[in-house]
Design a protein around this motif. Structure first.
Motif, PDB file in Angstrom:
ATOM      1  N   UNK A  34       0.872  -1.192   0.006  1.00 24.60           N
ATOM      2  CA  UNK A  34       0.033  -0.017  -0.013  1.00 24.60           C
ATOM      3  C   UNK A  34       0.857   1.150   0.034  1.00 24.60           C
ATOM      4  N   UNK A  35       2.101   1.002   0.816  1.00 28.13           N
ATOM      5  CA  UNK A  35       2.958   2.243   0.762  1.00 28.13           C
ATOM      6  C   UNK A  35       3.682   2.596  -0.386  1.00 28.13           C
ATOM      7  N   UNK A  36       3.769   1.416  -1.359  1.00 29.02           N
ATOM      8  CA  UNK A  36       4.556   1.803  -2.274  1.00 29.02           C
ATOM      9  C   UNK A  36       3.269   2.363  -3.508  1.00 29.02           C
ATOM     10  N   UNK A  37       2.207   1.644  -3.325  1.00 30.66           N
ATOM     11  CA  UNK A  37       1.148   1.954  -4.528  1.00 30.66           C
ATOM     12  C   UNK A  37       0.872   3.625  -4.195  1.00 30.66           C
ATOM     13  N   UNK A  38       0.735   4.042  -2.779  1.00 30.33           N
ATOM     14  CA  UNK A  38       0.420   5.224  -2.740  1.00 30.33           C
ATOM     15  C   UNK A  38       1.639   6.321  -3.199  1.00 30.33           C
ATOM     16  N   UNK A  39       2.891   5.854  -3.551  1.00 30.04           N
ATOM     17  CA  UNK A  39       3.764   6.659  -4.087  1.00 30.04           C
ATOM     18  C   UNK A  39       3.539   6.605  -5.399  1.00 30.04           C
ATOM     19  N   UNK A  40       3.610   5.522  -6.086  1.00 33.69           N
ATOM     20  CA  UNK A  40       3.962   4.982  -7.563  1.00 33.69           C
ATOM     21  C   UNK A  40       2.532   5.271  -8.251  1.00 33.69           C
ATOM     22  N   UNK A  41       1.427   5.051  -7.788  1.00 36.18           N
ATOM     23  CA  UNK A  41       0.071   4.801  -8.279  1.00 36.18           C
ATOM     24  C   UNK A  41      -0.046   4.036  -9.703  1.00 36.18           C
ATOM     25  N   UNK A  42       0.294   2.807  -9.451  1.00 42.35           N
ATOM     26  CA  UNK A  42       0.495   1.761 -10.741  1.00 42.35           C
ATOM     27  C   UNK A  42      -0.930   1.499 -11.326  1.00 42.35           C
ATOM     28  N   UNK A  43      -2.018   1.877 -10.439  1.00 46.50           N
ATOM     29  CA  UNK A  43      -3.313   1.629 -10.992  1.00 46.50           C
ATOM     30  C   UNK A  43      -4.191   2.934 -11.302  1.00 46.50           C
ATOM     31  N   UNK A  44      -3.403   3.911 -11.595  1.00 46.75           N
ATOM     32  CA  UNK A  44      -4.041   5.111 -11.845  1.00 46.75           C
ATOM     33  C   UNK A  44      -5.357   5.191 -12.713  1.00 46.75           C
ATOM     34  N   UNK A  45      -6.459   5.463 -12.360  1.00 48.10           N
ATOM     35  CA  UNK A  45      -7.447   5.608 -13.499  1.00 48.10           C
ATOM     36  C   UNK A  45      -8.029   4.241 -13.864  1.00 48.10           C
ATOM     37  N   UNK A  46      -7.460   3.063 -13.196  1.00 42.38           N
ATOM     38  CA  UNK A  46      -8.265   1.840 -13.441  1.00 42.38           C
ATOM     39  C   UNK A  46      -9.264   1.666 -12.888  1.00 42.38           C
ATOM     40  N   UNK A  47     -10.348   1.150 -13.434  1.00 36.69           N
ATOM     41  CA  UNK A  47     -11.652   0.833 -12.758  1.00 36.69           C
ATOM     42  C   UNK A  47     -11.762  -0.704 -12.637  1.00 36.69           C
ATOM     43  N   UNK A  48     -11.971  -1.040 -11.239  1.00 38.80           N
ATOM     44  CA  UNK A  48     -11.959  -2.378 -10.667  1.00 38.80           C
ATOM     45  C   UNK A  48     -12.998  -2.830 -10.157  1.00 38.80           C
ATOM     46  N   UNK A  49     -13.851  -3.714 -10.734  1.00 38.40           N
ATOM     47  CA  UNK A  49     -14.876  -4.270 -10.056  1.00 38.40           C
ATOM     48  C   UNK A  49     -14.423  -5.600  -9.330  1.00 38.40           C
ATOM     49  N   UNK A  71     -10.063   2.984  -9.261  1.00 41.16           N
ATOM     50  CA  UNK A  71     -11.488   3.325  -8.846  1.00 41.16           C
ATOM     51  C   UNK A  71     -12.050   2.006  -8.689  1.00 41.16           C
ATOM     52  N   UNK A  72     -12.458   1.708  -7.242  1.00 41.33           N
ATOM     53  CA  UNK A  72     -12.975   0.400  -6.879  1.00 41.33           C
ATOM     54  C   UNK A  72     -14.172   0.386  -6.499  1.00 41.33           C
ATOM     55  N   UNK A  73     -15.005  -0.657  -6.895  1.00 38.03           N
ATOM     56  CA  UNK A  73     -16.279  -1.135  -6.261  1.00 38.03           C
ATOM     57  C   UNK A  73     -16.200  -2.642  -5.945  1.00 38.03           C
ATOM     58  N   UNK A  74     -17.092  -2.907  -4.726  1.00 40.90           N
ATOM     59  CA  UNK A  74     -17.026  -4.240  -4.187  1.00 40.90           C
ATOM     60  C   UNK A  74     -18.328  -4.632  -4.234  1.00 40.90           C
ATOM     61  N   UNK A  87     -18.863  -3.396   5.406  1.00 43.01           N
ATOM     62  CA  UNK A  87     -19.544  -2.911   4.481  1.00 43.01           C
ATOM     63  C   UNK A  87     -19.767  -1.315   4.428  1.00 43.01           C
ATOM     64  N   UNK A  88     -20.552  -1.028   5.725  1.00 41.48           N
ATOM     65  CA  UNK A  88     -20.640   0.270   6.085  1.00 41.48           C
ATOM     66  C   UNK A  88     -19.608   1.332   6.372  1.00 41.48           C
ATOM     67  N   UNK A  97     -17.648   2.288  -3.173  1.00 40.60           N
ATOM     68  CA  UNK A  97     -19.272   1.785  -3.155  1.00 40.60           C
ATOM     69  C   UNK A  97     -19.392   0.343  -3.047  1.00 40.60           C
ATOM     70  N   UNK A  98     -20.176  -0.130  -2.295  1.00 40.09           N
ATOM     71  CA  UNK A  98     -20.302  -1.354  -1.579  1.00 40.09           C
ATOM     72  C   UNK A  98     -21.761  -2.055  -1.898  1.00 40.09           C
ATOM     73  N   UNK A  99     -21.994  -3.197  -2.492  1.00 45.13           N
ATOM     74  CA  UNK A  99     -23.369  -3.806  -2.794  1.00 45.13           C
ATOM     75  C   UNK A  99     -23.282  -5.269  -2.053  1.00 45.13           C
ATOM     76  N   UNK A 100     -23.493  -5.313  -0.701  1.00 42.15           N
ATOM     77  CA  UNK A 100     -23.522  -6.490  -0.146  1.00 42.15           C
ATOM     78  C   UNK A 100     -24.126  -6.500   1.243  1.00 42.15           C
TER      79      UNK A 100
END
Ligand code: ADE
Length: 420
Positions: A34-49, A71-74, A87-88, A97-100
């Motif tokens: 997470x710390x590395x991701x926060x610096x490098x942003x390897x998933x910038x703009x990627x929509x993940x479901x 940009x994540x939804x679960x 979930x809350x 966004x969470x649907x569960x």
């Protein structure tokens, strides 16, 4: 403004946040990513479901992807596994966004899946391949934008390989389950401990001296058999694979066909991935008071429809997650409606083991984003160097040091002339 959601009650969020942070303390590898991701942003703009069990550990994975720029939804990967407070909190504190909702019916389960797909993912993240299955069956318009996916569990990987063999799989998927740092730990130690945790929380029975029948001897069932043995149970294993059966015998367990085990078992636990492992012919042989439950991904391993047909009257709920069926005058107790008992009646695998599984998920997603343009549709494993690096980071976090080969040892392993 609150992000879109369908969860039980947003007022549960504060408790959820404390529990998510509790789990985080046990997830040092994911924290480092997470710390590395926060610096490098390897998933910038990627929509993940993501379609995963909505637990404190999953919340930490979602937060990691978010810190990487995704940009994540679960949505839930099982109707009974959602932790409503988590979930809350994901909605209220993390703006995910969470649907569960725990206990949702099948229609709601699929509505939630559809809501997660309406996010138009670039990357899918599955536990059981329900997102991938739904996309290929009824949401094919989404295929244009999908670059790839990841899959968490054995059952999902089996489904994906079947799709790939049929030429049906339209994008590459990383089989997280196949990493050594996933199945050797999560399936064995995670399922081993959490399954017995689920049985104990649901029933509060003493396992010492009881006969526990474990169906299957894959990594999950091995873990269950070992932990039941450790608690003093007499363990019987049933198998269809001669090699695994032989291993179970040499590990010290009795092995026999289920029809014989049915008559002597006190507690039955399935973890095979196949249907009707416990069937009506078995229920008819069971002792009064037998307890049956499942730890495999889908609720197909116990033939509940058949059980209802041969039992007298309606099943009676006698405790939360315990239903009594009457068969030939005998009580048979089914736990957690035949759904995975570790997540239905307990909290799933502990965070310390999910740390490695979800490190594989996070790095698998990053790998997919970096490499998808060069990958054809199919099932891929996490590269070995990533798998080894996860093990190295876990050992480091545990304060365990290991040896390295000397130059002489490396030379010895690289040659073939030297013998006795
Ligand atoms: N599968 C098994 N245990 C889990 C957990 N704690 N979180 C998410 N998925 C799981």
């Amino acid at each position: 403004m609150t992000v879109e959601h369908d969860v039980k009650n947003l007022e549960l969020a504060t408790g959820g946040r404390y529990r998510i942070e509790w789990a985080e303390q046990e997830m040092p590898v994911l924290r480092a990513i997470r710390e590395r991701f926060a610096r490098e942003k390897p998933l910038e703009g990627v929509r993940v479901s993501a379609c995963l069990h909505v637990t404190t550990e999953t919340a930490n994975l979602m937060h990691t992807l978010q810190m990487g720029g995704a940009d994540v939804v679960l949505c839930a990967s099982n109707p009974l596994s959602t932790q409503d407070d988590v979930a809350a909190s994901l909605v209220s504190h993390y703006e995910i966004p969470v649907y569960a909702i725990k206990g949702e019916d099948n229609d709601t389960y699929y509505d939630h899946l559809k809501a997660a797909l309406d996010h138009k993912p670039h990357v899918t993240m599955d536990d059981g391949a329900d997102l991938v299955g739904t996309i290929h069956k009824s949401r094919r318009e989404l295929l244009d934008e999908i670059i790839g996916g990841t899959e968490e569990t054995t059952t999902g990987v089996i489904r994906l390989r079947a799709m790939a063999n049929d030429g049906a799989l339209a994008f590459p998927v990383v089989a997280v389950n196949d990493s050594d740092t996933k199945h050797l730990f999560d399936n064995r130690y995670g399922t081993g401990q959490s399954t017995l945790d689920g049985v104990i929380r649901a029933t509060n029975i003493l396992l010492a001296g009881r006969t526990v029948v474990v169906a299957g001897y894959g990594w999950c069932s091995r873990g269950i058999a070992n932990r039941a043995d450790g608690l003093g149970a007499n363990v019987i294993v049933t198998e269809i694979d001669p090699l695994k059966a032989l291993e179970a015998v040499m590990d010290g367990f009795r092995v026999m066909p289920m029809i014989e085990a049915a008559a002597v078992g006190d507690i039955f636990i399935t973890a095979t991935g196949d249907i009707n492992v416990l069937d009506t012919n078995h229920f008819e042989k069971m002792k009064n008071g037998a307890i049956v439950c499942n730890s495999g991904h889908f609720n197909v391993e116990i033939n509940l429809k058949g059980l209802a047909e041969i039992s007298k009257g309606e099943p009676q709920r006698v405790r939360p997650f315990v239903e009594e069926y009457l068969v030939n005058g005998n009580s048979i107790y089914v736990l957690g409606e035949g759904r995975l008992i570790n997540l239905a009646a307990a909290e799933g695998h502990p965070a310390s083991v999910m740390d490695m599984s979800f490190a594989n998920q996070a790095l698998g997603a990053e790998f997919m984003v970096k490499n998808a343009s060069n990958m054809t549709p199919g099932v891929y494993v996490v590269p070995e160097d990533i798998d080894k690096e996860i093990a190295r980071l876990k050992l480091e976090a545990m304060g365990v040091k290991i040896d390295t080969l000397t130059a002489q040892q490396e030379r010895y392993l690289a040659q073939w002339e030297e013998g006795t």
